[in-house]
Write an enzyme that holds these catalytic residues in place. Structure first.
Site, PDB file in Angstrom:
ATOM      1  N   LYS A 135       0.846  -1.199   0.000  1.00  0.00           N
ATOM      2  CA  LYS A 135       0.000   0.000   0.000  1.00  0.00           C
ATOM      3  C   LYS A 135       0.881   1.250   0.000  1.00  0.00           C
ATOM      4  O   LYS A 135       1.902   1.284   0.682  1.00  0.00           O
ATOM      5  CB  LYS A 135      -0.902  -0.033   1.234  1.00  0.00           C
ATOM      6  CG  LYS A 135      -1.956   1.054   1.281  1.00  0.00           C
ATOM      7  CD  LYS A 135      -2.860   0.857   2.502  1.00  0.00           C
ATOM      8  CE  LYS A 135      -3.913   1.930   2.610  1.00  0.00           C
ATOM      9  NZ  LYS A 135      -4.776   1.764   3.806  1.00  0.00           N
TER      10      LYS A 135
ATOM     11  N   SER B  57      -9.722   1.952   2.976  1.00  0.00           N
ATOM     12  CA  SER B  57      -8.840   2.691   2.090  1.00  0.00           C
ATOM     13  C   SER B  57      -7.833   1.815   1.332  1.00  0.00           C
ATOM     14  O   SER B  57      -7.276   2.264   0.342  1.00  0.00           O
ATOM     15  CB  SER B  57      -8.081   3.739   2.896  1.00  0.00           C
ATOM     16  OG  SER B  57      -7.179   3.120   3.784  1.00  0.00           O
TER      17      SER B  57
ATOM     18  N   SER C 244     -10.005  -0.158   7.023  1.00  0.00           N
ATOM     19  CA  SER C 244      -9.318  -0.083   5.737  1.00  0.00           C
ATOM     20  C   SER C 244      -8.690  -1.360   5.186  1.00  0.00           C
ATOM     21  O   SER C 244      -8.331  -1.413   4.020  1.00  0.00           O
ATOM     22  CB  SER C 244      -8.259   1.011   5.785  1.00  0.00           C
ATOM     23  OG  SER C 244      -8.883   2.256   5.818  1.00  0.00           O
TER      24      SER C 244
END
Lengths: 92, 483
Positions: B83, B158, B182
């Site tokens: 990420k 997210s 997330s």
């Protein structure tokens, strides 16, 4: 509804430049969300405030040396620099 | 079977038995990314050169181990993606923000360092909501990630890029982060397995801080076993993160038979899509059929969790994001004095949700409002933690695990919630309590509504990842995730 002046005051505290349009939208959005936050007024009183578990978050206050190579890279990442210093606008 | 469909364990066996090389695996994944990612947009950066050089080194290491008759690490030669709020040295780390558009990481995050030591291949950096603020990746400054199961819908957020990359076979596994939903929400929306570990189980060094008392990194993968392998590799004490815990996953097998599963009635009320409820109830029934005892429990402060979370999250985030000032790193705009540089750099560099959260946090912490918002939220956080302590308490005849939905609804349409921030926040209603209490939780694919996957949330007590993973693994074998 929070006032436009209040939005502008908070934006200044937060160091955010907002356009006229952004300020207007922010006023509406913040008001909706803050109204929702009022739900907490209904919550039972509790003496015990809580963050994460105490005990695991403490450490000795000590300086851990960073290698020169990393330090140089960190300085190099700043937008404005001179030698091994980060440059800022004059304050006084 | 395509190379990119293999699990970590299968890849490891294949590498061991010379069926293919790490280079073969890496090229297959890069090819998939080229083919699919234009449309899905799971990646912000593809690190092709890094990946290929890592693959060559991994193949050498594997050959050497083989020659010496030794085994090599489980993750050696396995292609993954990270990420884009986690630092990989020498690569961009944008946080999906314009303010860090050209920022290049100066060092590796601890979890990345640990993965590199095992010999992983890093394919790229994945998309997210700007600074991980959101539940859909629509807040990315560089465009939304689409759901591989339905491209008109969001992948969740997210960590949407990390979830979509795994779901579309563009990475064997990924790292995500979870501050309020997330890892679990995108895992649920994309039909993969995602583990949000106990607060402190994984070092946060090298992660861009969103809300420091809530943030946690974790694995996202094709199945439970893969999640466990990655979790084992990244967890443990790190001197660079004072909140990291000296913790090693115990690996005893816990069977569903004989354990007690709590079903919180507050999580099955108004607002829950009946189709989602059906899938979750069915999964609970399957656990019961295996011999688990199902009991209804109360988490009575649940109704306050979302408000409590958004006050604490935004307060901590407003402080953490003060570091983006146009001076130390990232984008810098001109100004007549120092204050002007701050105002302009932040005004231009941050997107609208980031500004909204900074504003909310600043408001909650400001003089005159602190007691009513921030202090009150900390008190309520204590109540939420107590709810879980009571539910899990052995002296109170407590439960082993809690089963509930991840989100009230499956993946929603792109754009559907963008003009109404509060309705977006409501997507997190079943996930935020876990972060407030610092607990571990996993999203397990439990079924589908049409094309859209739905995840079951399995919550455990602190540092009980083993119980979660063990039971999830048993359940995974008997749940048909495609129905």
């Amino acid at each position: 509804m929070i006032t436009k002046e209040e939005v502008e005051r908070i934006a200044k505290l937060a160091r955010l430049e907002l356009t006229e349009k952004e300020t207007e939208k922010m006023q509406k959005d913040l008001s909706d969300i803050l109204d929702y936050f009022d739900l907490l007024k209904k919550a039972p009183k509790s003496e015990k405030a809580s963050s994460q578990k105490p005990g695991i978050c403490t450490r000795k206050d000590e300086v851990v040396a960073q290698s020169r190579e990393v330090a140089e890279k960190l300085v190099a990442a700043s937008p404005d620099k001179e030698d091994s210093y980060i440059k800022v606008k004059s304050i006084l | 079977m395509e190379l990119t469909e293999l699990t970590i364990k299968q890849c490891h066996e294949g590498l061991k038995n010379k069926k293919f090389s790490s280079r073969d695996l890496t090229l297959a994944y890069l090819e998939n990314i080229k083919k699919k990612d234009k449309e899905l947009h799971a990646f912000l950066t593809v690190t092709e050169d890094l990946a290929i050089s890592q693959a060559i080194r991994a193949d050498e290491r594997i050959a050497l181990s083989r020659a010496e008759g030794q085994d090599f690490p489980m993750l050696c030669g396995i292609p993954c993606a990270i990420k884009d709020n986690i630092l990989v040295e020498g690569q961009k780390c944008t946080n999906a923000s314009k303010i860090l558009e050209n920022y290049v990481a100066s060092y590796d995050a601890t979890c990345v360092k640990k993965l590199k030591e095992q010999g992983v291949i890093i394919l790229g950096k994945t998309n997210l909501d700007e600074f991980a603020f959101g539940s859909s990746t629509e807040n990315s400054a560089f465009g939304v990630t689409k759901n591989p199961h339905d491209k008109t819908r969001v992948a969740g957020g997210s960590s949407g890029g990390s979830a979509a990359a795994v779901a579309a076979n563009m990475a064997c596994f990924t790292l995500g982060t979870d501050t309020g939903c997330s890892i679990r929400t995108p895992a649920s929306f994309c039909g993969i397995v995602g583990l949000k570990p106990t607060y402190g189980a994984v070092s946060r060094y090298g992660l861009t801080a969103s809300a420091s008392s809530l943030d946690q990194m974790g694995p996202m993968a094709k199945n439970v076993e893969d999640c466990k392998i990655v979790f084992k590799a990244i967890s443990g004490k790190d001197k660079m993160d004072a909140t990291s815990a000296d913790y090693k996953l115990e690996e005893s097998e816990v069977k569903l038979k004989g354990i007690k599963i709590g079903v919180p009635k507050e999580y099955f009320g108004k607002g829950l899509d009946p189709e989602v409820e059906k899938i979750i109830r069915n999964a609970i029934k399957k656990a019961e059929d295996q011999g688990a005892e199902i009991v209804e429990i109360n988490l009575s402060s649940s109704e306050y969790a979302l408000a409590c979370y958004y006050i604490i999250q935004t307060s901590e985030a407003s402080a953490n994001l003060a570091r983006f000032d146009g001076i130390r790193y990232g984008r810098s705009e001109n100004g007549k004095d120092l204050l002007d540089v701050y105002l302009n750099s932040r005004g231009v560099g941050f997107g609208s949700e980031t500004k909204r959260r900074i504003m909310l946090g600043t408001y909650s912490l400001s003089s005159g409002y602190y007691d009513a918002y921030y202090k009150k939220a900390q008190e309520v956080r204590g109540l939420i933690r107590q709810d879980f302590e009571k539910a899990f308490s052995p002296s109170n005849d407590g439960v082993d695990l809690i089963f509930c939905p991840v989100t009230p609804f499956p993946a929603f349409k792109i754009g559907e919630k963008m003009n109404d921030p509060l309705s977006m926040y409501l997507a997190d209603i079943y996930t935020v309590s876990v972060n407030l209490a610092g607990l571990p939780a996993l999203s397990l694919p439990a079924g589908k509504i049409g094309k859209l996957p739905v995840g079951l949330q399995i919550i455990g007590n602190q540092f009980q990842e083993n119980k979660i993973l063990s039971c999830a693994s048993e359940l995974e074998k008997i749940i048909d995730k495609n129905v």
